[in-house]
Design an enzyme around this catalytic site. Structure first.
Site, PDB file in Angstrom:
ATOM      1  N   TYR A  54      43.031  31.764  38.340  1.00 34.58           N
ATOM      2  CA  TYR A  54      43.349  31.013  37.131  1.00 34.58           C
ATOM      3  C   TYR A  54      44.629  31.544  36.490  1.00 34.58           C
ATOM      4  CZ  TYR A  54      38.392  29.735  37.605  1.00 34.58           C
ATOM      5  OH  TYR A  54      37.174  29.312  38.075  1.00 34.58           O
ATOM      6  N   HIS A 138      34.873  33.601  45.826  1.00 37.63           N
ATOM      7  CA  HIS A 138      35.464  32.387  45.263  1.00 37.63           C
ATOM      8  C   HIS A 138      35.903  31.412  46.354  1.00 37.63           C
ATOM      9  CE1 HIS A 138      38.350  30.745  41.893  1.00 37.63           C
ATOM     10  NE2 HIS A 138      37.338  29.934  42.170  1.00 37.63           N
TER      11      HIS A 138
END
Length: 328
Positions: A54, A138
Site C-alpha cells: 500500500y 499477501h
C-alpha cells in the site's frame, strides 16, 4: 473484541484498512491520513490493517505514526508479506499499481523464508513496532507452491518465536484460502470481496471450513471497492469499472434498503459481520468523515424485513446467515 482463532489476538468487529491513507488512486495529505486514523480510534476501532504494497510502504509509515499516540497494548495491527520492496531509480509514479506516490521502490514477489523475514523486518521498521500482532501472506495466487512450502512455515516459526501473534493469508479469492484453512494451522484468513451482498462465493467452502476448524475470518472489500457504497454508472467493482449488470443489482439492493428505512452501506457491513466465522470487517477510508460514516453505518441495525425481502426476491441465498440469525 473477538479472538483470532486460538491465538489470543483480539480484534474489534470493525477494523480500518489503511490502503486509502496511502494515496490509493489519489493523494491524501499527512493531516488527512492522521485524522482518519484518529477518527477510527475515537469510534472505538482498535484493529488496523496495512501492507508494504500500500503506497510502497507509505501506509505503514502513516499508520505507525498515528498509532504512536496510543498505548501499544490497546490496539492490534496486521501487515503482510510476500511483496518485498527494493529501492528503484527508475523514477515516475506508482499509479499503475493504484497508488499516487513516487515509484521510489519496486515490488518483488518473494515467499521464501528469508524473504518473509526481511519483508517483515522492514515493515516493522516503517511501523515503528517491535512485533506484529497479525501477519498475512499477501496474494500468493500465482505463488502457491512457494507460499505453502516456504512462506507459511516461516510464519509458523515467527509465531513460535513470539515475533508474530497470529498468522494467516489474505487474498481476493476464497479457494486458496480454503486450502490454507484446511491444510495448515493458520489462525485467521483475510478474504477480500468474496463475501458481500454481491458475491457470496466464500459461503460455499471457506466459511464453513473456517467455522469447523476454529479459524477466524476477516472480511475486506465489504463494498466491493465502491459499488455497494454508492451504486452509480461510474462506480468501481473489484478495483475496475463496475459491469452494468452488477450496477443494476446494487441499485435494486439500495432500493430495498431504503424502502425498509436503512442504507445499502449499513446492510453491506451487517451482512459481512453476521456470519459466525467472521471476527472483523475491514473498511477502507481516506478521511475522518468516511471513517465516521462507516462506524455509524456499522452500528445501525438493519430490519429483519429487509433480509426477508432479499431472500424472497432472490437477491440473497437462503443459506446466508443474516444478523437476526447471528449466534450468541
Amino acid at each position: 473484541m473477538n479472538a483470532l482463532g486460538r491465538s489470543g489476538v483480539q480484534v474489534t468487529g470493525l477494523g480500518l484498512g489503511a490502503a486509502g491513507i496511502a494515496n490509493l488512486y489519489t493523494a491524501v495529505d499527512e493531516r488527512q491520513a492522521h485524522d482518519a486514523v484518529a477518527a477510527a480510534w475515537r469510534q472505538g476501532v482498535r484493529y488496523f490493517d496495512t501492507a508494504p504494497h500500500y503506497g510502497l510502504g507509505l501506509s505503514e509509515r502513516r499508520l505507525g505514526a498515528a498509532l504512536r499516540e496510543h498505548p501499544r497494548a490497546h490496539y492490534t495491527v496486521s501487515t503482510k508479506v510476500g511483496r518485498r520492496l527494493e529501492p528503484s531509480a527508475d523514477g515516475g509514479d506508482d499509479l499503475a499499481h493504484g497508488f499516487a506516490v513516487p515509484a521510489t521502490h519496486r515490488r518483488v514477489w518473494d515467499f521464501t523464508a528469508d524473504g518473509i523475514r526481511r519483508t517483515l523486518d522492514a515493515a516493522l521498521d516503517r511501523l515503528g513496532l517491535d512485533r506484529a500482532d497479525v501477519v498475512y501472506l499477501h496474494d500468493p495466487d500465482d505463488h502457491a507452491e512457494q507460499a505453502f512450502r516456504e512462506g507459511y512455515p516461516a510464519l509458523e516459526d515467527l509465531r513460535a518465536e513470539g515475533v508474530v501473534g497470529a498468522i494467516g493469508a489474505g487474498m481476493n479469492q476464497a479457494e486458496m484460502l480454503t486450502r490454507f484453512v484446511r491444510d495448515t494451522d493458520v489462525d485467521v484468513v483475510l478474504c477480500a470481496g468474496r463475501y458481500t451482498l454481491l458475491d457470496q462465493s466464500a459461503l460455499t467452502a471457506l466459511l464453513p471450513a473456517a467455522e469447523e476448524r476454529g479459524v477466524s475470518v476477516v472480511i475486506g472489500g465489504a463494498f466491493n471497492s465502491g459499488l455497494l457504497a454508492d451504486p452509480k454508472p461510474t462506480a468501481t467493482y473489484d478495483y475496475g469499472q463496475a459491469p452494468r449488470k452488477l450496477i443494476d443489482r446494487a441499485l435494486r439492493l439500495k432500493t430495498v434498503a431504503e424502502r425498509h428505512g436503512t442504507t445499502l452501506r449499513a446492510a453491506a457491513l451487517a451482512f459481512c459481520a453476521a456470519h459466525p466465522a467472521v471476527a472483523s470487517v475491514l473498511v477502507g477510508a481516506r478521511s475522518a468523515a468516511e471513517v465516521d460514516d462507516c462506524a455509524e453505518q456499522f452500528r445501525s441495525p438493519v430490519p429483519a424485513a429487509f433480509w426477508q425481502e432479499l431472500r424472497e426476491t432472490g437477491l440473497l441465498p437462503p443459506d446466508a446467515p443474516v444478523p437476526a440469525e447471528e449466534r450468541s
